[in-house]
Design a protein around this motif. Structure first.
Motif, PDB file in Angstrom:
ATOM      1  N   LYS A   5       0.819  -1.048   0.076  1.00 38.05           N
ATOM      2  CA  LYS A   5       0.040  -0.126   0.186  1.00 38.05           C
ATOM      3  C   LYS A   5       0.905   1.335  -0.096  1.00 38.05           C
ATOM      4  N   SER A  18       3.864   2.310   4.803  1.00 38.49           N
ATOM      5  CA  SER A  18       3.876   1.384   3.645  1.00 38.49           C
ATOM      6  C   SER A  18       4.515   0.076   4.164  1.00 38.49           C
ATOM      7  N   ASN A  21       2.846  -1.656   7.162  1.00 40.12           N
ATOM      8  CA  ASN A  21       1.709  -2.304   6.669  1.00 40.12           C
ATOM      9  C   ASN A  21       1.661  -3.607   5.950  1.00 40.12           C
ATOM     10  N   THR A  22       2.706  -3.473   5.117  1.00 39.40           N
ATOM     11  CA  THR A  22       2.927  -4.586   4.464  1.00 39.40           C
ATOM     12  C   THR A  22       3.487  -5.921   5.054  1.00 39.40           C
ATOM     13  N   CYS A  24       2.883  -6.217   8.528  1.00 41.03           N
ATOM     14  CA  CYS A  24       1.917  -6.665   9.304  1.00 41.03           C
ATOM     15  C   CYS A  24       0.603  -7.558   8.491  1.00 41.03           C
ATOM     16  N   SER A  25       0.371  -6.991   7.257  1.00 36.78           N
ATOM     17  CA  SER A  25      -0.785  -7.682   6.549  1.00 36.78           C
ATOM     18  C   SER A  25       0.036  -9.290   6.080  1.00 36.78           C
ATOM     19  N   TYR A  26       1.139  -9.290   5.855  1.00 35.81           N
ATOM     20  CA  TYR A  26       1.645 -10.626   5.416  1.00 35.81           C
ATOM     21  C   TYR A  26       1.588 -11.366   6.697  1.00 35.81           C
ATOM     22  N   THR A  28      -0.105 -11.133   9.777  1.00 37.21           N
ATOM     23  CA  THR A  28      -1.609 -11.456   9.856  1.00 37.21           C
ATOM     24  C   THR A  28      -2.335 -12.603   8.973  1.00 37.21           C
ATOM     25  N   ASN A  29      -2.044 -12.661   7.862  1.00 33.69           N
ATOM     26  CA  ASN A  29      -2.663 -13.487   7.038  1.00 33.69           C
ATOM     27  C   ASN A  29      -2.013 -14.848   7.005  1.00 33.69           C
ATOM     28  N   CYS A  61       0.460  -4.692  15.478  1.00 32.96           N
ATOM     29  CA  CYS A  61      -0.144  -4.552  13.814  1.00 32.96           C
ATOM     30  C   CYS A  61      -1.603  -4.034  13.785  1.00 32.96           C
ATOM     31  N   ASN A  65      -2.890  -0.852  11.282  1.00 36.28           N
ATOM     32  CA  ASN A  65      -3.670  -1.179  10.202  1.00 36.28           C
ATOM     33  C   ASN A  65      -4.377   0.007   9.745  1.00 36.28           C
ATOM     34  N   THR A  67      -6.035   2.221   6.841  1.00 36.40           N
ATOM     35  CA  THR A  67      -6.964   2.095   5.525  1.00 36.40           C
ATOM     36  C   THR A  67      -7.108   3.833   4.891  1.00 36.40           C
TER      37      THR A  67
END
Length: 106
Positions: A5, A18, A21-22, A24-26, A28-29, A61, A65, A67
Motif C-alpha cells: 500500500k 507502507s 503495513n506490508t 503486518c498484513s503478511y 496477519t495472513n 499490527c 492497520n 486504511t
C-alpha cells in the motif's frame, strides 16, 4: 513479489507506514503457517519484534492497520528490503536482512 500500500503523499513517514503495513498484513495472513516452509514469515516476525518494543506483534499490527487513501504497487523483494532498511534505519538485529525466500507449501 509483494503487494504494498503506497500512501499519498509519498513522504518518508508514509514510506515507513507502507513498509509496516506490508509486514503486518503478511504476518496477519500467514502467522499460523510453518516458518520452515515459508521462510519470509520468520524474517517478518523478526522485523516486527525489532519494531515493537513490547513484543506484542498482533496488537502492534492492529494499531497500525491504516486504511487511509492509498494505491497498490507490486514490488520485488530487493526493493522491499531497501524500503525497510531506509525507513527503519538499518537492518534487523544489526545484520543484513536475509533474502526473502517463499517456498511453496505442500
Amino acid at each position: 513479489m509483494f503487494e504494498v500500500k503506497v500512501f499519498s503523499p509519498e513522504t518518508k513517514e508514509n514510506e515507513l507506514l507502507s513498509v509496516i503495513n506490508t509486514v503486518c498484513s503478511y504476518w496477519t495472513n500467514n502467522k499460523g503457517k510453518n516458518e520452515d516452509e515459508l521462510a519470509v514469515l520468520k524474517t517478518f516476525r523478526i522485523m516486527l519484534l525489532h519494531l515493537d518494543e513490547n513484543k506484542e506483534i498482533d496488537n502492534f499490527c492492529a494499531k497500525l492497520n491504516c486504511t487511509d487513501s492509498y494505491m497498490v504497487r507490486h514490488i520485488n523483494t530487493t526493493t522491499f528490503r531497501a524500503m525497510y532498511k531506509n525507513s527503519c534505519g538499518g537492518s534487523v538485529s544489526g545484520t543484513d536482512i536475509q533474502p526473502f525466500i517463499i517456498r511453496p507449501s505442500s
